[in-house]
Design an enzyme around this catalytic site. Structure first.
Site, PDB file in Angstrom:
ATOM      1  N   SER A 298      -9.719  -1.138   6.596  1.00 18.34           N
ATOM      2  CA  SER A 298      -9.292  -1.062   5.820  1.00 18.34           C
ATOM      3  C   SER A 298      -8.565  -2.259   4.985  1.00 18.34           C
ATOM      4  O   SER A 298      -8.057  -1.671   3.611  1.00 18.34           O
ATOM      5  CB  SER A 298      -7.978   0.251   5.847  1.00 18.34           C
ATOM      6  OG  SER A 298      -8.795   1.605   4.887  1.00 18.34           O
TER       7      SER A 298
ATOM      8  N   LYS B 245       0.847  -1.160  -0.045  1.00 20.98           N
ATOM      9  CA  LYS B 245       0.040   0.444   0.079  1.00 20.98           C
ATOM     10  C   LYS B 245       1.045   1.228  -0.323  1.00 20.98           C
ATOM     11  O   LYS B 245       2.139   1.054   0.676  1.00 20.98           O
ATOM     12  CB  LYS B 245      -1.127   0.293   1.405  1.00 20.98           C
ATOM     13  CG  LYS B 245      -1.869   0.485   0.979  1.00 20.98           C
ATOM     14  CD  LYS B 245      -2.997  -0.137   2.697  1.00 20.98           C
ATOM     15  CE  LYS B 245      -4.093   2.121   2.609  1.00 20.98           C
ATOM     16  NZ  LYS B 245      -4.458   1.502   3.277  1.00 20.98           N
TER      17      LYS B 245
ATOM     18  N   SER C  23      -9.511   1.347   2.919  1.00 16.78           N
ATOM     19  CA  SER C  23      -9.120   1.629   2.389  1.00 16.78           C
ATOM     20  C   SER C  23      -7.783   1.055   1.348  1.00 16.78           C
ATOM     21  O   SER C  23      -7.248   1.981   0.300  1.00 16.78           O
ATOM     22  CB  SER C  23      -8.221   3.478   2.856  1.00 16.78           C
ATOM     23  OG  SER C  23      -7.394   2.732   3.553  1.00 16.78           O
TER      24      SER C  23
HETATM   25  N1  GLN Z   1     -13.380   3.437   5.834  1.00 15.04           N
HETATM   26  C1  GLN Z   1     -12.335   4.243   7.285  1.00 15.04           C
HETATM   27  C2  GLN Z   1     -12.398   5.509   7.512  1.00 15.04           C
HETATM   28  O1  GLN Z   1     -12.491   5.384   6.864  1.00 15.04           O
HETATM   29  C3  GLN Z   1     -11.761   3.046   7.687  1.00 15.04           C
HETATM   30  C4  GLN Z   1     -10.010   3.489   7.198  1.00 15.04           C
HETATM   31  C5  GLN Z   1      -9.040   2.594   7.370  1.00 15.04           C
HETATM   32  O2  GLN Z   1      -8.745   1.702   8.257  1.00 15.04           O
HETATM   33  N2  GLN Z   1      -8.042   3.053   7.425  1.00 15.04           N
HETATM   34  O3  GLN Z   1     -11.912   5.792   8.566  1.00 15.04           O
END
Ligand code: GLN
Length: 476
Positions: A172, A73, A148
């Site tokens: 994410s 990532k 994400s």
């Molecule tokens: N969708 C969640 C957020 O927007 C989780 C994101 C993540 O785990 N980095 O905060």
């Protein structure tokens, strides 16, 4: 998906097959990516690493991940490589050192072939907030891959690499794994060093693997976990069980296992997701497990307290991006304060700005007690819910995402709707417990469904074992 699993590639390379050929093929696939999953391909560095592995194998060494191409990532640092967290503010920033997790995988023979797209600074559930444009779901390119870590999930689902790394602050890894039909795991907080991960919510962040199968995820986790002097939250634990799991056949261990479920989780699910959850419960009981109803009474507050704690921590973490030391600096500013403000205004995207404003508000004098402190207190109650649940059961089975992959634009204009898609994944981060998404069936359109197995702190090997059981039951 990749034709060979990570373990198959490693076995072949350890047996004399060429790591260079394997890596060349992955580099070519990464270049041909049509889903915007890949941001950068690391041709020369990867080939040099593959050649070194071929030399070591010829000299008689054996490496657990010999020649396995991986994608990481865009929030994981590798010395000498650009890392941007998919944000304009970090465009051109080159990492000065390598993240411990990546370094450990490379040490085991893995080769980083590409950097994967993501939501900007990991803010999002659909990969639509990336400064590089959205990632398409390889199963249906008109739909989001989840977020994400959408690029890492899509890279595995599209068969570019058999293994990739993501980070999970509120879902994410698990949510995109679920929506792309691959395995994705968030380990216990402290299992994997966060050194070299661009921080989002430091009390929630964990690095974890995406793979095509559970045993590969176990192998990857086993290799990157353990204490690290650079991360004081990393734990010194013996994870021998993971290695065994990565090589052996864990099925059969479901017999006598107590699988918890939360009745409220069945509410508001897309009907096919609910149907797969029921199918899994039945298959588990047929395999000898006992179903145990448990309750997590404070889970209903999870989304609310997450968006207080996570934004507060994000606002603090992102304060370092001010045009001075990292990344973008505005071309036109008369004073220092103006330089800070303009650099940030130009560099951050909409969602990052929203999070910084929310987080700054909840941390400000006068509101701190009402928001951040209160949320921490509810978080403690949630941890207690889990402790009480695990006194009655070994693992908890549930959904990952209330729906299968949605269309682009469907939730982008309504942040609250987007935030609510994390409803089942957030609690594990707040409590620091391990959780995995394992593919289990599909909806009527053929879109993949993932089920979640959660466990008590540091019961990562048990979580993987149950996931491996579900993987087999899904095939049966
Ligand atoms: N969708 C969640 C957020 O927007 C989780 C994101 C993540 O785990 N980095 O905060």
């Amino acid at each position: 998906m990749s034709r060979l699993s990570a373990r198959e590639i490693a076995a072949a390379v350890n047996g004399g097959a060429s790591a260079t050929k394997e890596v060349e093929a992955a580099l070519a696939r990464a270049k041909a990516d049509t889903n915007n999953a890949i941001l950068r391909v690391h041709h020369e560095r990867a080939l040099a690493a593959a050649k070194r592995i071929d030399v070591r194998i010829k000299a008689g060494e054996k490496l657990p991940l010999a020649g396995v191409p991986i994608a990481i990532k865009d929030n994981l640092c590798v010395e000498g490589i650009e890392v941007t967290a998919a944000s304009k503010i970090l465009k051109g920033y080159v990492a000065p050192y390598t993240a411990t997790a990546v370094q450990r995988l490379e040490h085991a023979g893995a080769v980083v072939v590409a950097t994967a797209n993501m939501d900007e600074f990991a803010f999002g559930s659909s990969n639509e907030t990336s400064a590089y444009g959205p990632v398409k779901n390889p199963i249906d390119p008109t739909r989001i891959p989840g977020g994400s870590s959408g690029g890492s999930a899509a890279a595995v689902a599209a068969g570019i690499v058999p293994l990739s790394l993501g980070s999970d602050t509120g879902g994410s890894i698990r949510q995109p794994a679920s929506l792309c039909g691959v395995v994705g795991m968030k380990p216990t907080y402290g299992m994997v060093s966060r050194y070299g991960l661009i921080a989002f919510g430091s009390s929630l962040d964990q690095i974890g693997p995406f793979a095509t199968n559970v045993a590969d995820a176990a192998l990857c986790l086993e290799r990157m976990s353990g204490w690290d002097q650079h991360d004081s939250t990393s734990a010194a634990r013996n994870h021998a069980g993971l290695a065994q799991l990565a090589s052996g056949n864990p099925f059969g261990t479901l017999n006598g296992l107590k699988v918890g479920y939360v009745a409220e989780h069945a509410k508001g699910l897309q009907s096919e997701v609910g149907a797969q959850l029921e199918r899994a419960k039945k298959a588990l009981t047929d395999a000898g497990a006992t179903l145990v109803p448990v309750s997590l009474p404070h889970e209903q507050y999870a989304v609310a307290i997450y968006y207080v704690l996570a934004t507060g921590e994000a606002a603090s973490n992102l304060s370092r991006f001010d045009g001075v030391r990292f990344g973008h600096r505005t071309a036109e500013a008369a004073t220092l304060p103006e330089m800070y403000a303009k650099s940030r205004a130009e560099g951050f995207g909409r969602e990052a700005k929203r999070r910084i404003m929310l987080g700054t508000y909840v941390l400000s004098t006068g509101y701190y007690d009402a928001y951040y402190k209160k949320a921490q207190q509810v978080r403690r109650l949630m941890c207690r819910d889990y402790e009480q649940a695990y006194a009655k059961c070994d693992v908890i089975l549930g959904p990952v995402s209330p729906t299968t992959a949605f269309k682009f634009g469907e939730k982008l204009s309504d942040p609250l709707q987007m935030y609510l898609s994390d409803i089942f994944t957030i609690a594990a981060n707040l409590a620091g417990v391990p959780a995995i998404s394992v593919p289990f069936g599909a909806d009527a359109k053929g879109l993949p469904i993932g089920l979640q197995v959660q466990g008590a702190q540091f019961a990562d090997d048990l979580v993987l074992r149950v996931a491996a059981g579900l993987e087999q039951l899904n095939r049966a």
